[in-house]
Design a protein around this motif. Structure first.
Motif, short mmCIF file in Angstrom:
data_model
loop_
_atom_site.label_atom_id
_atom_site.label_comp_id
_atom_site.label_asym_id
_atom_site.label_seq_id
_atom_site.Cartn_x
_atom_site.Cartn_y
_atom_site.Cartn_z
N GLU A 77 0.84 -1.32 -0.04
CA GLU A 77 -0.01 -0.10 0.12
C GLU A 77 0.88 1.26 0.06
O GLU A 77 0.40 2.11 -0.69
CB GLU A 77 -0.96 0.00 0.93
CG GLU A 77 -1.97 -0.95 1.10
CD GLU A 77 -2.99 -1.01 -0.13
OE1 GLU A 77 -3.09 0.13 -0.67
OE2 GLU A 77 -3.25 -2.11 -0.66
N THR A 81 0.84 4.05 -2.68
CA THR A 81 0.39 5.51 -2.24
C THR A 81 1.48 6.34 -2.90
O THR A 81 1.31 7.50 -3.51
CB THR A 81 0.14 5.50 -1.11
OG1 THR A 81 -0.67 4.79 -0.68
CG2 THR A 81 -0.03 6.94 -0.69
N TRP A 91 -4.75 9.05 -4.58
CA TRP A 91 -4.53 7.98 -3.84
C TRP A 91 -5.62 7.64 -2.91
O TRP A 91 -6.37 8.82 -2.47
CB TRP A 91 -3.15 8.14 -3.00
CG TRP A 91 -2.57 9.45 -2.34
CD1 TRP A 91 -2.55 10.58 -3.06
CD2 TRP A 91 -2.77 9.53 -0.94
NE1 TRP A 91 -2.52 11.52 -1.94
CE2 TRP A 91 -2.59 10.90 -0.86
CE3 TRP A 91 -3.14 8.98 0.06
CZ2 TRP A 91 -2.57 11.62 0.35
CZ3 TRP A 91 -3.07 9.46 1.43
CH2 TRP A 91 -2.92 10.81 1.73
N ASN A 92 -5.77 6.45 -2.20
CA ASN A 92 -6.95 5.93 -1.45
C ASN A 92 -6.69 6.02 -0.15
O ASN A 92 -6.07 5.29 0.35
CB ASN A 92 -7.37 4.68 -2.09
CG ASN A 92 -8.67 4.42 -1.65
OD1 ASN A 92 -9.27 4.88 -0.58
ND2 ASN A 92 -9.38 3.35 -2.10
N ILE A 96 -4.97 3.03 3.19
CA ILE A 96 -4.14 3.32 4.26
C ILE A 96 -4.64 3.03 5.40
O ILE A 96 -4.02 2.35 6.40
CB ILE A 96 -3.74 4.99 4.22
CG1 ILE A 96 -2.87 5.12 2.75
CG2 ILE A 96 -2.74 5.10 5.39
CD1 ILE A 96 -1.56 4.44 2.83
N LEU A 161 2.52 8.14 7.11
CA LEU A 161 2.47 8.95 5.98
C LEU A 161 3.54 10.29 6.47
O LEU A 161 3.32 11.19 5.59
CB LEU A 161 0.98 9.77 5.85
CG LEU A 161 0.23 8.43 5.20
CD1 LEU A 161 -1.29 9.22 5.07
CD2 LEU A 161 0.78 8.06 4.02
N LYS A 194 -7.15 15.52 2.04
CA LYS A 194 -7.95 14.11 2.15
C LYS A 194 -8.89 14.40 3.15
O LYS A 194 -8.67 14.23 4.28
CB LYS A 194 -7.20 12.94 2.26
CG LYS A 194 -6.41 12.66 1.05
CD LYS A 194 -6.87 12.31 -0.08
CE LYS A 194 -5.71 12.13 -1.39
NZ LYS A 194 -6.34 11.88 -2.55
#
Length: 344
Positions: A77, A81, A91-92, A96, A161, A194
């Motif tokens: 992932e 990303t 990106w999702n 994450i 992140l 996001k």
């Protein structure tokens, strides 16, 4: 298993732990018999330490917290990303979050285990393993100081992140004090965009290079001006950076050396109270590590004591064949014996 320098690995030995590629697939499987080509390849891709199988220490295993499935999913992932961010694509966040929830399930089931960051880093997977390691350490510190499930989730996502701003390039701006193009600002903006994420998650990326004494980047915040999530991630990030081989051949520190250096940063760069919590969960002499004791005997660390990271159990093996003499020294009880050096 024994944890050894790649320089001391011999042809014909068997790999103890799998090596992952940058997308989470297995590059070399545990148990494979190492050839000259494989050893040279590991050297070339930046591997410095690996686990090898050893029948005298066949029962010695690193204390794993994350399952293989969780590791592979998280690396994959992060790879997807970071590739999306690098190319300017969407990106999702949900993916994450799922990775983080898997990690939190694993650590809740292993809360008494000392953390050993022994997954093998290569030049290709280092960025993703770093993100995973910082996430793991941060989440365990958060759990130990009593954070609730939502707080743990936000902390862990922020930790995973924390360096996303580096992916979009422009790291030269990090050298300009106060630059709004510093990777921490870029990470903040990427995460803030996001809506699935709490704003505090974005502040982890923004503040993880701030210092307690106000000399950090990008805003020179100090003490309680720095969010607690970011102060935790700063500690985890510092440790994993110290034990990771540097680019262009720079030397990494051994876990106990990294902890000593971090203690010297207590109160200036790092939050003292949170640093104390960190020292309670980290294994400074991972299982399989060769050590020399103050008795001049050499052996291998075979198990740990929670809360006593510098006092593991060491197995000493003398002789060979049918005339082996094996004894174990529990440093928690042998209070006058100390580890003098690591012998990997």
């Amino acid at each position: 298993m024994r944890y050894v320098s790649i320089d001391n690995v011999e042809t014909g030995q068997h790999l103890g732990k799998s090596v992952y590629s940058s997308n989470g697939t297995i590059l070399l499987s545990a148990g494979v018999q190492l050839t000259v080509f494989m050893i040279n390849t590991l050297n070339r891709i930046g591997v410095t330490m690996i686990y090898i199988q050893d029948e005298q220490f066949a029962d010695v295993e690193p204390e794993e917290i994350l399952s293989e499935a969780t590791k592979q999913h998280m690396i994959r992932e992060m790879s997807d990303t970071f590739d999306a961010v690098r190319s300017g694509k969407e990106w999702n966040p949900a993916r994450i979050t799922l990775s983080v929830e898997n990690l939190l399930e694993d650590i809740i089931g292993a809360r008494e285990v000392q953390v050993q960051l022994t997954d093998i880093k290569t030049a290709d997977n280092a960025r993703y393993l770093h993100a995973m390691n910082v996430c793991l350490l941060s989440a365990i510190i958060g759990m130990n100081i009593g954070m609730n499930q939502q707080q743990l989730r936000d902390l862990a996502i922020g930790a995973l992140l924390h360096d996303v701003g580096k992916v979009s390039g422009g790291e030269a701006f990090d050298l300009i004090p106060g630059s709004k193009m510093h990777h921490t600002w870029r990470g903040f903006e990427l995460i803030k965009s996001k809506r699935d994420f709490n704003l505090m998650i974005a502040h982890v990326a923004l503040q993880h290079h701030e210092r307690m004494d106000g000399t950090g980047q990008p805003r020179g915040l100090s003490h309680d001006e720095i969010h607690r999530y970011a102060r935790i991630v700063t500690i985890a990030n510092t440790y994993d950076n110290l034990i990771t081989p540097k680019e262009h051949g720079g030397k990494s520190l051994l876990p106990h050396e990294a902890c000593e250096e971090m203690m010297a940063m207590s109160g200036t760069a790092l939050d003292h109270d949170l640093l104390v919590e960190f020292t309670r969960i980290i294994s400074i002499y991972p299982n399989g590590t060769g050590v020399r004791l103050s008795t001049r005997e050499t052996g291998v660390v075979v198990s740990q004591h929670r809360g006593l990271p510098g006092r593991p159990v060491v197995r000493i093996v003398r002789g060979s064949g049918d005339s082996l003499d094996v004894k174990e020294v529990d440093l928690a009880n042998a209070t006058t014996v100390f580890i003098e050096a690591v012998m990997n």
